[in-house]
Scaffold this motif. Structure first.
Motif, PDB file in Angstrom:
ATOM      1  N   ASN A  11       5.479 -76.408   0.023  1.00  0.00           N
ATOM      2  CA  ASN A  11       5.862 -75.556   1.274  1.00  0.00           C
ATOM      3  C   ASN A  11       6.587 -74.311   1.283  1.00  0.00           C
ATOM      4  N   LEU A  12       6.977 -74.051   0.015  1.00  0.00           N
ATOM      5  CA  LEU A  12       7.552 -72.798  -0.311  1.00  0.00           C
ATOM      6  C   LEU A  12       6.614 -71.800  -0.563  1.00  0.00           C
ATOM      7  N   THR A  13       5.231 -72.353  -1.095  1.00  0.00           N
ATOM      8  CA  THR A  13       4.364 -71.472  -1.475  1.00  0.00           C
ATOM      9  C   THR A  13       3.397 -71.314  -0.187  1.00  0.00           C
ATOM     10  N   LEU A  14       3.286 -72.068   0.663  1.00  0.00           N
ATOM     11  CA  LEU A  14       2.441 -72.088   1.896  1.00  0.00           C
ATOM     12  C   LEU A  14       3.042 -71.105   2.976  1.00  0.00           C
ATOM     13  N   ALA A  15       4.474 -71.092   2.841  1.00  0.00           N
ATOM     14  CA  ALA A  15       5.251 -70.535   3.859  1.00  0.00           C
ATOM     15  C   ALA A  15       5.379 -68.927   3.398  1.00  0.00           C
ATOM     16  N   ALA A  16       5.217 -68.666   2.206  1.00  0.00           N
ATOM     17  CA  ALA A  16       5.288 -67.213   1.536  1.00  0.00           C
ATOM     18  C   ALA A  16       3.916 -66.835   1.774  1.00  0.00           C
ATOM     19  N   LYS A  17       2.752 -67.596   1.824  1.00  0.00           N
ATOM     20  CA  LYS A  17       1.240 -67.018   2.042  1.00  0.00           C
ATOM     21  C   LYS A  17       1.324 -66.654   3.455  1.00  0.00           C
ATOM     22  N   ALA A  18       2.131 -67.449   4.479  1.00  0.00           N
ATOM     23  CA  ALA A  18       1.891 -67.473   5.975  1.00  0.00           C
ATOM     24  C   ALA A  18       2.820 -65.825   6.007  1.00  0.00           C
ATOM     25  N   ASN A  19       3.879 -65.767   5.246  1.00  0.00           N
ATOM     26  CA  ASN A  19       4.760 -64.797   5.622  1.00  0.00           C
ATOM     27  C   ASN A  19       4.038 -63.237   5.132  1.00  0.00           C
ATOM     28  N   ALA A  20       3.010 -63.419   4.040  1.00  0.00           N
ATOM     29  CA  ALA A  20       2.275 -62.287   3.692  1.00  0.00           C
ATOM     30  C   ALA A  20       1.339 -62.221   4.692  1.00  0.00           C
ATOM     31  N   PHE A  21       0.752 -63.053   5.537  1.00  0.00           N
ATOM     32  CA  PHE A  21      -0.244 -62.879   6.273  1.00  0.00           C
ATOM     33  C   PHE A  21       0.433 -62.213   7.654  1.00  0.00           C
ATOM     34  N   LEU A  22       1.467 -62.592   7.988  1.00  0.00           N
ATOM     35  CA  LEU A  22       2.194 -62.058   9.280  1.00  0.00           C
ATOM     36  C   LEU A  22       2.506 -60.470   8.890  1.00  0.00           C
ATOM     37  N   GLU A  34      -8.072 -56.691   4.857  1.00  0.00           N
ATOM     38  CA  GLU A  34      -8.628 -55.971   6.260  1.00  0.00           C
ATOM     39  C   GLU A  34      -8.949 -57.145   7.342  1.00  0.00           C
ATOM     40  N   GLU A  35      -9.384 -58.565   6.723  1.00  0.00           N
ATOM     41  CA  GLU A  35      -9.679 -59.485   7.454  1.00  0.00           C
ATOM     42  C   GLU A  35      -8.248 -59.951   8.197  1.00  0.00           C
ATOM     43  N   ILE A  36      -7.246 -60.153   7.485  1.00  0.00           N
ATOM     44  CA  ILE A  36      -5.948 -60.478   7.818  1.00  0.00           C
ATOM     45  C   ILE A  36      -5.516 -59.529   9.135  1.00  0.00           C
ATOM     46  N   ARG A  38      -5.518 -69.809   9.798  1.00  0.00           N
ATOM     47  CA  ARG A  38      -5.254 -70.885   8.765  1.00  0.00           C
ATOM     48  C   ARG A  38      -6.023 -70.609   7.492  1.00  0.00           C
ATOM     49  N   ASP A  39      -7.245 -70.568   7.702  1.00  0.00           N
ATOM     50  CA  ASP A  39      -8.340 -70.467   6.505  1.00  0.00           C
ATOM     51  C   ASP A  39      -8.084 -69.439   5.884  1.00  0.00           C
ATOM     52  N   LEU A  40      -7.590 -68.260   6.530  1.00  0.00           N
ATOM     53  CA  LEU A  40      -7.320 -66.814   5.916  1.00  0.00           C
ATOM     54  C   LEU A  40      -5.936 -67.001   5.103  1.00  0.00           C
ATOM     55  N   VAL A  41      -4.918 -67.771   5.647  1.00  0.00           N
ATOM     56  CA  VAL A  41      -3.848 -67.994   4.814  1.00  0.00           C
ATOM     57  C   VAL A  41      -3.967 -68.579   3.753  1.00  0.00           C
ATOM     58  N   ASP A  42      -4.994 -69.657   3.509  1.00  0.00           N
ATOM     59  CA  ASP A  42      -5.101 -70.585   2.397  1.00  0.00           C
ATOM     60  C   ASP A  42      -5.832 -69.523   1.137  1.00  0.00           C
ATOM     61  N   GLN A  43      -6.517 -68.435   1.749  1.00  0.00           N
ATOM     62  CA  GLN A  43      -7.040 -67.575   0.638  1.00  0.00           C
ATOM     63  C   GLN A  43      -6.080 -66.514   0.186  1.00  0.00           C
ATOM     64  N   VAL A  44      -4.981 -66.492   0.905  1.00  0.00           N
ATOM     65  CA  VAL A  44      -4.011 -65.284   0.231  1.00  0.00           C
ATOM     66  C   VAL A  44      -3.521 -65.594  -1.164  1.00  0.00           C
ATOM     67  N   GLY A  69       0.439 -58.573   7.075  1.00  0.00           N
ATOM     68  CA  GLY A  69      -0.915 -58.135   6.935  1.00  0.00           C
ATOM     69  C   GLY A  69      -1.168 -57.792   5.831  1.00  0.00           C
ATOM     70  N   ARG A  70      -0.893 -58.734   4.676  1.00  0.00           N
ATOM     71  CA  ARG A  70      -1.132 -58.491   3.194  1.00  0.00           C
ATOM     72  C   ARG A  70      -1.989 -59.878   2.807  1.00  0.00           C
ATOM     73  N   GLY A  71      -2.970 -59.564   1.918  1.00  0.00           N
ATOM     74  CA  GLY A  71      -3.802 -60.508   1.309  1.00  0.00           C
ATOM     75  C   GLY A  71      -3.098 -61.177   0.300  1.00  0.00           C
ATOM     76  N   TYR A  72      -1.908 -60.551  -0.157  1.00  0.00           N
ATOM     77  CA  TYR A  72      -1.118 -61.284  -1.428  1.00  0.00           C
ATOM     78  C   TYR A  72       0.194 -61.376  -1.323  1.00  0.00           C
TER      79      TYR A  72
END
Length: 335
Positions: A274-285, A16-18, A226-232, A287-290
């Motif tokens: 980087n693959l993990t961070l990029a996957a988190k950012a992809n999930a953020f875009l 929801e935050e994302i 970015r803070d939310l991406v870290d929490q994905v 609209g998912r928290g996982y």
């Protein structure tokens, strides 16, 4: 240890935050699309780099709007922007700055270079020799610059988006492997299709085609995202999938892949991060928290293609690092 039910509740809350904090990113896409045609993947990858705090290398032949894409993104964010045109006669001091002697005071003072900004467009980075390209290494990795005996931190967000022509083009230098590893993503820009080409013709065939891009977000909103991406949330199965993909580039035989003679060097631990961070950012875009395994698979080629160094045997067999990464992705089971 967090119980599964508590974890699920946190993921739902985070989603929801994302959805709320991803609105500025959607506004960026809308503004950039006023100028670009048919570059949805490139825009998406630039946003991933922005969210995951990772630099981007954009490769393509001249005339594919690489520079326009980066400049448009910078205009959509109300932050500092510097375009650095790389040329064969460029010096490291032209990027990072130098010490200037003041004879009246008999002292040296620091003259900061254009690298002291937020979004840096390193245009045609492979037209400058290695010593200039290497001047970016400390800034890209440490987010700081050393001039003389002083070290200066760079403002956040700090992101280098470099464009380059393919190495087959005349007057270019191949980037050092140590530098290419600093780029989170290497994005290949291809020619537009026929319909996109027609749209480009109708939109841009003017003697003075100008498009105003309004700033639609701020550095503060990017840092909050970015803070939310870290929490994905990344499940253990997805973590193991990421590790297996990277390990398969180093020891393919252990995964049943007959690629040992084709790979000289595989991905470093930086590739795993980087693959993990990029996957988190992809999930953020999205609209998912996982993170889903598909998030990893979708972005893996751009993360790994420039980190897999092939052998002469691979070149003789007309294999490329991209074809090898595709084979690994097809072979490693998706959880």
């Amino acid at each position: 240890m967090i119980q599964p039910s508590a974890q699920r509740s946190r993921v739902i809350e985070l989603t929801e935050e994302i959805k709320l904090h991803s609105a500025p990113l959607r506004r960026i896409v809308s503004e950039v699309n006023h100028v670009l045609v048919g570059q949805e993947k490139l825009v998406h990858r630039m946003l991933i780099g922005l969210l995951a705090n990772g630099h981007i290398l954009i490769e393509g032949v001249p005339g594919l709007a690489k520079t326009t894409a980066v400049a448009s993104l910078a205009k959509a964010i109300n932050t500092g922007f510097q375009r650095l045109q790389f040329t064969p006669d460029l010096l490291p001091a032209d990027l990072i700055g130098t010490l200037v002697y003041r004879p009246q005071e008999q002292t040296f003072v620091v003259q900061k270079g254009p690298i002291f900004s937020n979004l840096i467009l390193a245009d045609e980075i492979n037209r400058a020799p290695a010593k200039v390209q290497s001047a970016l290494l400390e800034a890209m990795q440490e987010r700081q610059v050393t001039i003389g005996t002083e070290t200066f931190p760079l403002a956040q967000p700090f992101l280098v988006m470099a464009t380059q022509n393919p190495v087959e083009q005349e007057g270019t230098y191949q980037l050092p492997e140590a530098q290419t590893d600093r780029f989170m993503l290497k994005v290949i820009v291809d020619y537009p299709n026929r319909n996109e080409e027609l749209q480009i013709l109708r939109r841009m065939s003017k003697t003075a085609a100008k498009f105003d891009i309004a700033p639609v977000t701020s550095p503060a909103e990017i840092m909050a995202a970015r803070d939310l991406v870290d929490q994905v949330y990344v499940d253990e199965k997805v973590e193991n999938y990421v590790v297996d993909l990277v390990m398969a580039t180093r020891t393919p035989q252990a995964y049943g892949l007959n690629l040992d003679e084709l790979i000289h060097f595989g991905g470093s631990p930086r590739a795993t991060i980087n693959l993990t961070l990029a996957a988190k950012a992809n999930a953020f875009l999205a609209g998912r928290g996982y993170v889903k395994p598909q998030d990893v698979k979708e972005i893996a080629l751009d993360v790994l293609r420039h980190r897999v160094i092939i052998t002469y045997e691979a070149e003789a067999e007309e294999q490329t690092s991209e074809s090898i990464v595709r084979e690994i992705l097809a072979h490693i089971p998706t959880p």
